[in-house]
Design a protein around this motif. Structure first.
Motif, mmCIF file in Angstrom:
data_model
loop_
_atom_site.group_PDB
_atom_site.id
_atom_site.type_symbol
_atom_site.label_atom_id
_atom_site.label_comp_id
_atom_site.label_asym_id
_atom_site.label_seq_id
_atom_site.Cartn_x
_atom_site.Cartn_y
_atom_site.Cartn_z
ATOM 1 N N ILE A 1 0.848 -1.200 0.000
ATOM 2 C CA ILE A 1 0.000 0.000 0.000
ATOM 3 C C ILE A 1 0.880 1.245 0.000
ATOM 4 O O ILE A 1 0.811 2.085 -0.897
ATOM 5 C CB ILE A 1 -0.924 0.031 1.234
ATOM 6 C CG1 ILE A 1 -1.717 -1.274 1.352
ATOM 7 C CG2 ILE A 1 -1.836 1.250 1.188
ATOM 8 C CD1 ILE A 1 -2.748 -1.482 0.294
ATOM 9 N N SER A 2 1.721 1.366 1.030
ATOM 10 C CA SER A 2 2.600 2.523 1.179
ATOM 11 C C SER A 2 3.659 2.190 2.220
ATOM 12 O O SER A 2 3.382 1.469 3.183
ATOM 13 C CB SER A 2 1.792 3.752 1.616
ATOM 14 O OG SER A 2 2.593 4.910 1.642
ATOM 15 N N LYS A 3 4.850 2.727 2.054
ATOM 16 C CA LYS A 3 5.967 2.422 2.947
ATOM 17 C C LYS A 3 6.193 3.539 3.964
ATOM 18 O O LYS A 3 5.924 4.700 3.700
ATOM 19 C CB LYS A 3 7.250 2.215 2.135
ATOM 20 C CG LYS A 3 7.203 1.033 1.187
ATOM 21 C CD LYS A 3 8.505 0.893 0.415
ATOM 22 C CE LYS A 3 8.453 -0.296 -0.543
ATOM 23 N NZ LYS A 3 9.715 -0.444 -1.315
ATOM 24 N N GLY A 4 6.706 3.138 5.137
ATOM 25 C CA GLY A 4 7.181 4.100 6.122
ATOM 26 C C GLY A 4 6.113 4.873 6.866
ATOM 27 O O GLY A 4 6.386 5.960 7.384
ATOM 28 N N LYS A 5 4.920 4.340 6.969
ATOM 29 C CA LYS A 5 3.827 5.086 7.602
ATOM 30 C C LYS A 5 3.646 4.682 9.063
ATOM 31 O O LYS A 5 3.980 3.577 9.475
ATOM 32 C CB LYS A 5 2.518 4.863 6.834
ATOM 33 C CG LYS A 5 2.577 5.346 5.389
ATOM 34 C CD LYS A 5 2.892 6.833 5.316
ATOM 35 C CE LYS A 5 2.901 7.371 3.900
ATOM 36 N NZ LYS A 5 4.086 6.946 3.134
ATOM 37 N N ASN A 6 3.107 5.613 9.850
ATOM 38 C CA ASN A 6 2.778 5.348 11.245
ATOM 39 C C ASN A 6 1.514 6.105 11.608
ATOM 40 O O ASN A 6 1.018 6.933 10.835
ATOM 41 C CB ASN A 6 3.937 5.732 12.172
ATOM 42 C CG ASN A 6 4.247 7.223 12.123
ATOM 43 O OD1 ASN A 6 3.426 8.067 12.475
ATOM 44 N ND2 ASN A 6 5.454 7.559 11.679
ATOM 45 N N ILE A 7 0.996 5.833 12.784
ATOM 46 C CA ILE A 7 -0.175 6.542 13.297
ATOM 47 C C ILE A 7 0.239 7.671 14.231
ATOM 48 O O ILE A 7 -0.341 8.757 14.217
ATOM 49 C CB ILE A 7 -1.113 5.567 14.047
ATOM 50 C CG1 ILE A 7 -1.661 4.511 13.086
ATOM 51 C CG2 ILE A 7 -2.262 6.310 14.714
ATOM 52 C CD1 ILE A 7 -2.437 3.404 13.789
ATOM 53 N N SER A 8 1.269 7.435 15.030
ATOM 54 C CA SER A 8 1.633 8.364 16.099
ATOM 55 C C SER A 8 1.928 9.769 15.585
ATOM 56 O O SER A 8 1.552 10.763 16.217
ATOM 57 C CB SER A 8 2.837 7.836 16.877
ATOM 58 O OG SER A 8 3.959 7.657 16.020
ATOM 59 N N GLY A 9 2.582 9.866 14.448
ATOM 60 C CA GLY A 9 2.936 11.177 13.919
ATOM 61 C C GLY A 9 1.760 11.961 13.388
ATOM 62 O O GLY A 9 1.877 13.167 13.130
ATOM 63 N N LYS A 10 0.621 11.300 13.226
ATOM 64 C CA LYS A 10 -0.575 11.951 12.687
ATOM 65 C C LYS A 10 -1.724 11.960 13.694
ATOM 66 O O LYS A 10 -2.877 12.145 13.316
ATOM 67 C CB LYS A 10 -1.017 11.238 11.405
ATOM 68 C CG LYS A 10 0.018 11.256 10.288
ATOM 69 C CD LYS A 10 0.247 12.665 9.754
ATOM 70 C CE LYS A 10 1.215 12.660 8.583
ATOM 71 N NZ LYS A 10 1.423 14.023 8.033
ATOM 72 N N THR A 11 -1.408 11.766 14.964
ATOM 73 C CA THR A 11 -2.441 11.704 15.995
ATOM 74 C C THR A 11 -2.561 13.036 16.724
ATOM 75 O O THR A 11 -1.569 13.725 16.962
ATOM 76 C CB THR A 11 -2.130 10.570 16.996
ATOM 77 O OG1 THR A 11 -2.169 9.323 16.297
ATOM 78 C CG2 THR A 11 -3.142 10.519 18.130
ATOM 79 N N TYR A 12 -3.768 13.372 17.091
ATOM 80 C CA TYR A 12 -4.134 14.619 17.771
ATOM 81 C C TYR A 12 -3.168 14.955 18.900
ATOM 82 O O TYR A 12 -2.921 14.140 19.787
ATOM 83 C CB TYR A 12 -5.551 14.454 18.314
ATOM 84 C CG TYR A 12 -6.136 15.624 19.055
ATOM 85 C CD1 TYR A 12 -6.334 16.851 18.430
ATOM 86 C CD2 TYR A 12 -6.540 15.485 20.383
ATOM 87 C CE1 TYR A 12 -6.912 17.911 19.113
ATOM 88 C CE2 TYR A 12 -7.120 16.534 21.070
ATOM 89 C CZ TYR A 12 -7.298 17.749 20.434
ATOM 90 O OH TYR A 12 -7.870 18.793 21.115
ATOM 91 N N LYS A 13 -2.620 16.166 18.863
ATOM 92 C CA LYS A 13 -1.621 16.574 19.854
ATOM 93 C C LYS A 13 -2.228 17.307 21.046
ATOM 94 O O LYS A 13 -1.539 17.578 22.028
ATOM 95 C CB LYS A 13 -0.572 17.478 19.186
ATOM 96 C CG LYS A 13 0.124 16.867 17.969
ATOM 97 C CD LYS A 13 0.835 15.571 18.292
ATOM 98 C CE LYS A 13 1.692 15.075 17.133
ATOM 99 N NZ LYS A 13 0.902 14.670 15.959
ATOM 100 N N GLY A 14 -3.506 17.660 20.966
ATOM 101 C CA GLY A 14 -4.152 18.366 22.065
ATOM 102 C C GLY A 14 -4.499 17.443 23.219
ATOM 103 O O GLY A 14 -4.373 16.213 23.134
ATOM 104 N N LEU A 15 -4.947 18.045 24.328
ATOM 105 C CA LEU A 15 -5.338 17.267 25.500
ATOM 106 C C LEU A 15 -6.708 16.630 25.282
ATOM 107 O O LEU A 15 -7.561 17.172 24.579
ATOM 108 C CB LEU A 15 -5.377 18.157 26.738
ATOM 109 C CG LEU A 15 -4.035 18.755 27.184
ATOM 110 C CD1 LEU A 15 -4.233 19.669 28.388
ATOM 111 C CD2 LEU A 15 -3.028 17.659 27.506
ATOM 112 N N VAL A 16 -6.903 15.475 25.919
ATOM 113 C CA VAL A 16 -8.149 14.717 25.784
ATOM 114 C C VAL A 16 -8.805 14.630 27.161
ATOM 115 O O VAL A 16 -8.507 13.726 27.948
ATOM 116 C CB VAL A 16 -7.873 13.304 25.223
ATOM 117 C CG1 VAL A 16 -9.176 12.533 25.037
ATOM 118 C CG2 VAL A 16 -7.110 13.391 23.907
#
Length: 464
Positions: free
Chosen positions: A111-126
């Motif tokens: 599909i695609s190489k070198g991808k992650n979730i963490s770098g694209k996850t909401y940085k604000g407080l929950v």
């Protein structure tokens, strides 16, 4: 806050003169960047977003492999590869072929190489999760505890970690990236402009790829506008090969023919008569036609204004899709409690497990709803207090926080009836603040009677 935006007549009228792609398909679109010298002929590209959807769904699958502690370290290490990234070519765990439904890809690098979730996850407080954590920290906390659970479930706290991870991730990653990045900042005139490539050597302009990435996060198959809601839904369930196999090669290509994430839940709602999936997909398609029609030149102010209008439709309708899911699973939790509240001292284990699953879906979507561009303010406060940090558990106790080591603290109490009332109030909130229309599992007709039943409860039902 309540909104119910659909395409206006004027937007639609302008849209149909915009592009050259097949009328009902997201792509292909021609190369318009003047500096490109390669051999590609299609400027559409969103495989990175598809890969992240697969990573998220695979995390849910991995949570189910935890065995109560013996394989905790191994499970956590594997889950972190799917969350934070890995140099390995990871197996696709969430979308595998089955009899009558072959899938083209088996490994993520297809599909695609070198991808992650963490770098694209909401940085604000929950605020909906204990510990005052950021979106990334919430995901890491859930992964840690999932690895020590039994099959992804912790009966002591009522947590289904696979559901919590996946549903929160649909907001904290996909929804947040789309509506608060690609359809927001990146629509600015000088941010990823249309008269320059997205990056050196790319076959697409800045605006083309920004728009494509948002579409990829929504998760619709490229041919979604040719499908009925049940067909789009059943592709994800691997029940309708004919609907998924748009190019007729006898298999489903995860890059363009699968239904993921937001699009799946839009289709689920649309089975009740709404039109979220075609409205959102049409806005994406017409926006992409508009960008392509600029032929590699900078967008005019009028073109960008129209693009922003499409983006607003997408945001509003996608937000309502998440609110619909929150409404649906609040109803599921209400109905689960109704099944066992007559004898809460002898709750069937399977019923309790289903209750935990539905609560995980409810809580995940409720937190996801708060990761968009708009600050929900008092609506978020009320939603978080109604749902709490955990469901009511076997002994009518609830989680109230975490300790210094990140372990859950369960020292609150709430009755089953009181929590049922909270679920009805959640549904009422989704109607009043977001104007949800599908209203699956609607139990609000019971609201007045349950309030009367609890009238003498001086402590109230909310967890504040």
């Amino acid at each position: 806050m309540k909104r119910s935006l659909k395409f206006s007549t004027s937007i639609l009228a302008l849209a149909f003169c915009a592009g050259t792609a097949a009328a009902d398909t997201y792509g292909p679109f021609p190369i318009t960047d003047k500096s490109y010298s390669g051999d590609r002929t299609n400027s559409v590209s969103y495989t990175g977003q598809v890969a992240r959807s697969i990573l998220l769904d695979s995390l849910k699958s991995l949570a189910g492999k935890a065995d109560g502690g013996a394989n905790a370290a191994e499970t956590k290490a594997t889950m972190m590869k799917y969350f934070a990234g890995s140099d390995e070519d990871l197996a696709i765990l969430s979308h595998n072929s089955k009899d009558g439904f072959p899938i083209k890809q088996t490994m993520l690098n297809e599909i695609s190489k070198g991808k992650n979730i963490s770098g694209k996850t909401y940085k604000g407080l929950v605020p909906g999760w204990p510990g005052n954590m950021t979106g990334v920290e919430v995901m890491e906390h859930l992964i840690h505890h999932a690895s020590m659970s039994v099959g992804g479930f912790d009966a002591e706290y009522g947590y289904d970690y696979g559901q919590l991870i996946q549903k929160f991730g649909l907001g904290a990653m996909a929804y947040n990236q789309a509506v608060d990045n690609y359809l927001d900042e990146k629509l600015g005139a000088d941010n990823k402009p249309n008269n320059k490539p997205y990056k050196d050597g790319a076959a697409y302009t800045g605006k083309e790829h920004s728009w494509d990435e948002a579409f990829g996060y929504f998760g619709a198959p490229a041919h979604a506008l040719t499908l009925e809601p049940t067909q789009a839904y059943n592709i994800s369930k691997k029940k309708d090969l004919a609907a998924g196999d748009a190019n007729g090669d006898g298999m489903v290509d995860l890059r363009t023919e699968m239904t993921f994430g937001g699009a799946y839940y839009a289709a689920d709602a649309d089975k009740s008569g709404t039109d979220y999936l075609p409205t959102i997909t049409s806005a994406f398609l017409e926006g992409r036609k508009l960008i392509s029609s600029a032929n590699g030149e900078a967008l005019s102010d009028a073109q960008r204004a129209q693009l922003v209008a499409y983006a607003q439709t997408i945001e509003d309708e996608w937000t309502k899709v998440i609110a619909e899911a929150t409404f649906k699973y609040a109803g599921s939790v209400y109905k689960d409690i109704e099944k066992f509240r007559a004898d809460t001292k002898n709750i069937d284990a399977d019923l309790y497990r289903a209750y935990g699953k539905h609560w995980g879906e409810l809580k995940g979507f409720a937190m996801a709803l708060q990761t968009g561009k708009e600050n929900l303010g008092g609506t978020a406060v009320r939603l978080n207090r109604l749902i709490g940090f955990s469901p009511v558990t076997m002994d009518e106790s609830i989680v109230t926080g975490i300790d210094a080591d990140g372990n859950f603290v369960k020292d609150g109490k709430m009755s089953w009836n009181a929590y049922q009332l909270n679920m009805l109030k959640v549904q009422d909130l989704m109607v009043k603040e977001f104007g949800v229309e599908a209203r699956k599992n609607d139990a609000t007709a019971n609201l007045a009677d349950l309030i009367k039943e609890l009238d003498s409860d001086s402590g109230g039902a909310e967890t504040d």
